[in-house]
Design a protein around this motif. Sequence first.
Motif, PDB file in Angstrom:
ATOM      1  N   GLY A  63       8.883  -4.325  -0.092  1.00 36.50           N
ATOM      2  CA  GLY A  63       9.901  -5.088  -0.812  1.00 36.50           C
ATOM      3  C   GLY A  63      11.241  -5.140  -0.124  1.00 36.50           C
ATOM      4  N   GLY A  64      11.253  -4.903   1.183  1.00 32.95           N
ATOM      5  CA  GLY A  64      12.487  -4.957   1.950  1.00 32.95           C
ATOM      6  C   GLY A  64      12.206  -5.524   3.328  1.00 32.95           C
ATOM      7  N   ALA A  65      11.773  -4.648   4.213  1.00 36.48           N
ATOM      8  CA  ALA A  65      11.411  -5.088   5.561  1.00 36.48           C
ATOM      9  C   ALA A  65      10.142  -5.932   5.556  1.00 36.48           C
ATOM     10  N   ILE A  66       9.260  -5.676   4.582  1.00 42.03           N
ATOM     11  CA  ILE A  66       8.027  -6.451   4.424  1.00 42.03           C
ATOM     12  C   ILE A  66       7.884  -6.850   2.959  1.00 42.03           C
ATOM     13  N   ASP A  67       6.973  -7.770   2.710  1.00 48.99           N
ATOM     14  CA  ASP A  67       6.747  -8.224   1.335  1.00 48.99           C
ATOM     15  C   ASP A  67       6.379  -7.064   0.424  1.00 48.99           C
ATOM     16  N   GLY A  68       6.806  -7.191  -0.836  1.00 44.13           N
ATOM     17  CA  GLY A  68       6.496  -6.194  -1.833  1.00 44.13           C
ATOM     18  C   GLY A  68       5.323  -6.590  -2.716  1.00 44.13           C
ATOM     19  N   VAL A  69       5.393  -6.215  -3.984  1.00 44.19           N
ATOM     20  CA  VAL A  69       4.214  -6.291  -4.855  1.00 44.19           C
ATOM     21  C   VAL A  69       4.378  -7.183  -6.076  1.00 44.19           C
ATOM     22  N   LEU A  70       5.415  -8.013  -6.120  1.00 46.08           N
ATOM     23  CA  LEU A  70       5.609  -8.892  -7.274  1.00 46.08           C
ATOM     24  C   LEU A  70       4.751 -10.149  -7.116  1.00 46.08           C
ATOM     25  N   ALA A  71       3.443  -9.934  -7.191  1.00 41.08           N
ATOM     26  CA  ALA A  71       2.457 -10.990  -6.952  1.00 41.08           C
ATOM     27  C   ALA A  71       1.197 -10.675  -7.745  1.00 41.08           C
ATOM     28  N   ASP A  72       0.336 -11.681  -7.892  1.00 40.66           N
ATOM     29  CA  ASP A  72      -0.936 -11.464  -8.575  1.00 40.66           C
ATOM     30  C   ASP A  72      -1.807 -10.475  -7.801  1.00 40.66           C
ATOM     31  N   GLU A  73      -1.848 -10.656  -6.477  1.00 40.81           N
ATOM     32  CA  GLU A  73      -2.676  -9.797  -5.633  1.00 40.81           C
ATOM     33  C   GLU A  73      -1.932  -9.503  -4.336  1.00 40.81           C
ATOM     34  N   VAL A  74      -2.223  -8.340  -3.746  1.00 41.65           N
ATOM     35  CA  VAL A  74      -1.664  -7.980  -2.444  1.00 41.65           C
ATOM     36  C   VAL A  74      -2.752  -7.314  -1.609  1.00 41.65           C
ATOM     37  N   ILE A  75      -2.566  -7.344  -0.308  1.00 43.13           N
ATOM     38  CA  ILE A  75      -3.431  -6.608   0.609  1.00 43.13           C
ATOM     39  C   ILE A  75      -2.600  -5.538   1.294  1.00 43.13           C
ATOM     40  N   LEU A  76      -3.111  -4.306   1.258  1.00 41.79           N
ATOM     41  CA  LEU A  76      -2.402  -3.171   1.845  1.00 41.79           C
ATOM     42  C   LEU A  76      -3.390  -2.280   2.585  1.00 41.79           C
ATOM     43  N   PRO A  77      -2.894  -1.505   3.551  1.00 37.64           N
ATOM     44  CA  PRO A  77      -3.766  -0.499   4.156  1.00 37.64           C
ATOM     45  C   PRO A  77      -4.226   0.500   3.090  1.00 37.64           C
ATOM     46  N   ALA A  78      -5.438   0.970   3.207  1.00 42.08           N
ATOM     47  CA  ALA A  78      -5.960   1.922   2.221  1.00 42.08           C
ATOM     48  C   ALA A  78      -5.100   3.174   2.156  1.00 42.08           C
ATOM     49  N   HIS A  79      -4.511   3.559   3.287  1.00 41.89           N
ATOM     50  CA  HIS A  79      -3.694   4.786   3.281  1.00 41.89           C
ATOM     51  C   HIS A  79      -2.399   4.620   2.491  1.00 41.89           C
ATOM     52  N   ALA A  80      -2.037   3.381   2.148  1.00 44.61           N
ATOM     53  CA  ALA A  80      -0.809   3.128   1.394  1.00 44.61           C
ATOM     54  C   ALA A  80      -1.043   3.090  -0.109  1.00 44.61           C
ATOM     55  N   LEU A  81      -2.239   3.479  -0.547  1.00 48.04           N
ATOM     56  CA  LEU A  81      -2.590   3.452  -1.964  1.00 48.04           C
ATOM     57  C   LEU A  81      -3.054   4.819  -2.426  1.00 48.04           C
ATOM     58  N   VAL A  82      -2.613   5.205  -3.626  1.00 45.85           N
ATOM     59  CA  VAL A  82      -2.943   6.510  -4.204  1.00 45.85           C
ATOM     60  C   VAL A  82      -3.557   6.296  -5.577  1.00 45.85           C
ATOM     61  N   LYS A  83      -4.646   6.977  -5.874  1.00 48.74           N
ATOM     62  CA  LYS A  83      -5.260   6.865  -7.194  1.00 48.74           C
ATOM     63  C   LYS A  83      -4.342   7.456  -8.254  1.00 48.74           C
ATOM     64  N   ILE A  84      -4.296   6.802  -9.416  1.00 48.36           N
ATOM     65  CA  ILE A  84      -3.400   7.224 -10.488  1.00 48.36           C
ATOM     66  C   ILE A  84      -4.192   7.897 -11.612  1.00 48.36           C
ATOM     67  N   PRO A  85      -3.551   8.815 -12.359  1.00 45.08           N
ATOM     68  CA  PRO A  85      -4.240   9.500 -13.455  1.00 45.08           C
ATOM     69  C   PRO A  85      -4.704   8.534 -14.537  1.00 45.08           C
ATOM     70  N   ASP A  86      -5.833   8.843 -15.140  1.00 45.19           N
ATOM     71  CA  ASP A  86      -6.403   7.964 -16.158  1.00 45.19           C
ATOM     72  C   ASP A  86      -5.520   7.830 -17.391  1.00 45.19           C
ATOM     73  N   PHE A  87      -4.723   8.847 -17.703  1.00 47.86           N
ATOM     74  CA  PHE A  87      -3.956   8.799 -18.945  1.00 47.86           C
ATOM     75  C   PHE A  87      -2.707   7.923 -18.838  1.00 47.86           C
ATOM     76  N   LEU A  88      -2.360   7.494 -17.636  1.00 46.38           N
ATOM     77  CA  LEU A  88      -1.200   6.623 -17.458  1.00 46.38           C
ATOM     78  C   LEU A  88      -1.602   5.156 -17.549  1.00 46.38           C
ATOM     79  N   SER A  89      -0.793   4.364 -18.237  1.00 43.69           N
ATOM     80  CA  SER A  89      -0.987   2.923 -18.236  1.00 43.69           C
ATOM     81  C   SER A  89      -0.543   2.366 -16.886  1.00 43.69           C
ATOM     82  N   PHE A  90      -0.902   1.123 -16.613  1.00 43.96           N
ATOM     83  CA  PHE A  90      -0.448   0.497 -15.372  1.00 43.96           C
ATOM     84  C   PHE A  90       1.082   0.406 -15.346  1.00 43.96           C
ATOM     85  N   GLU A  91       1.695   0.097 -16.503  1.00 42.76           N
ATOM     86  CA  GLU A  91       3.156   0.022 -16.544  1.00 42.76           C
ATOM     87  C   GLU A  91       3.783   1.367 -16.199  1.00 42.76           C
ATOM     88  N   GLU A  92       3.228   2.436 -16.732  1.00 46.78           N
ATOM     89  CA  GLU A  92       3.764   3.763 -16.430  1.00 46.78           C
ATOM     90  C   GLU A  92       3.561   4.126 -14.961  1.00 46.78           C
TER      91      GLU A  92
END
Length: 334
Positions: free
Chosen positions: A106-135
Amino acid sequence: MKAWKVIPDEKQLNLQQQDIIVGEPDAGEVRVRIRATSLNKRDLMVANGTYPGVKEGGLIPLSDGAGEVIALGKNVNSLALGDRVANLFWRDWMDGMASSDGVAMGGAIDGVLADEVILPAHALVKIPDFLSFEEAATLPCAALTAWNALMETGNLKPGQTVLTLGTGGVSLFALQFAKAAGAKVIITSSSEGKLSRAKEMGADIGINYRTTPDWAEEVLRLTEGRGADIVIETGGPGTLNQSLHAAAFNGEVTMIGVQAGIGENISPLPILFKKLRLQGIMVGNRKMFENMLAQISKHEIRPVVDQVFSFEETPAAFQTMENASHFGKIAIVN
């Protein structure tokens, strides 16, 4: 697919919704259906042209998002279809010290305010089940900044005192992490209502800086002259002198923002005479994110999401951020 793009403009907020084409992920990449994003003060600076190093032309803004994996490139073994994930703020910072050539979403490169994005797998972390997407969408920047300041860089110990300024996202995460670690928390605000809400969350002391402009002296009085072991400094030069004054001997003042202005004269004497550490924090790395998620899961810490806007209401979300009346985080759902 749809995305919002921002054209940095010092005169007005220039947000435009545009059609984008999202292809298939290459080897090592993942396509994510973004379900929620969240706003940070940085995003306003990007939009008004006052943030350095921003990609020229139409930039897809926002560093913080959460969603689900919908396509995998070759050689991706760390994630599976349907996994719920959040992205890193620094796309490629995995561990260790930060480098000067890091790439921020969201600065030097495009951010995430989109329907879909493509990112390297290493840039993604699994989130706990009890959290909503908004949280979960509030975690990449504000939460990790607070976690790094307190637990990674600050090495917070039970029984110590934390002072955090304001009731924005970083400050409320600092409150939650500090209480989970057994620390005492002092928080400031110009609103008695927000101070009451912070106390309901566990804050030990609230100081209204509008009615108590010399709030550093009040911190010293309330701590019997000792001060705060760690100060989460969100204001910048406009509040830094008081933060240094409020810090304890051998304490740490962690600067994470410049919301109170940049033109003040700063006295270095408290740093010298109280042997203070003044540390700048720019979010954190993947390893820190994983450490933070372990603590969030252990204590079931839920981020404070104050207002939620739809994807179509994105300009209104930015305006709400500009008005600074929120308590915690502002989210946008796709």
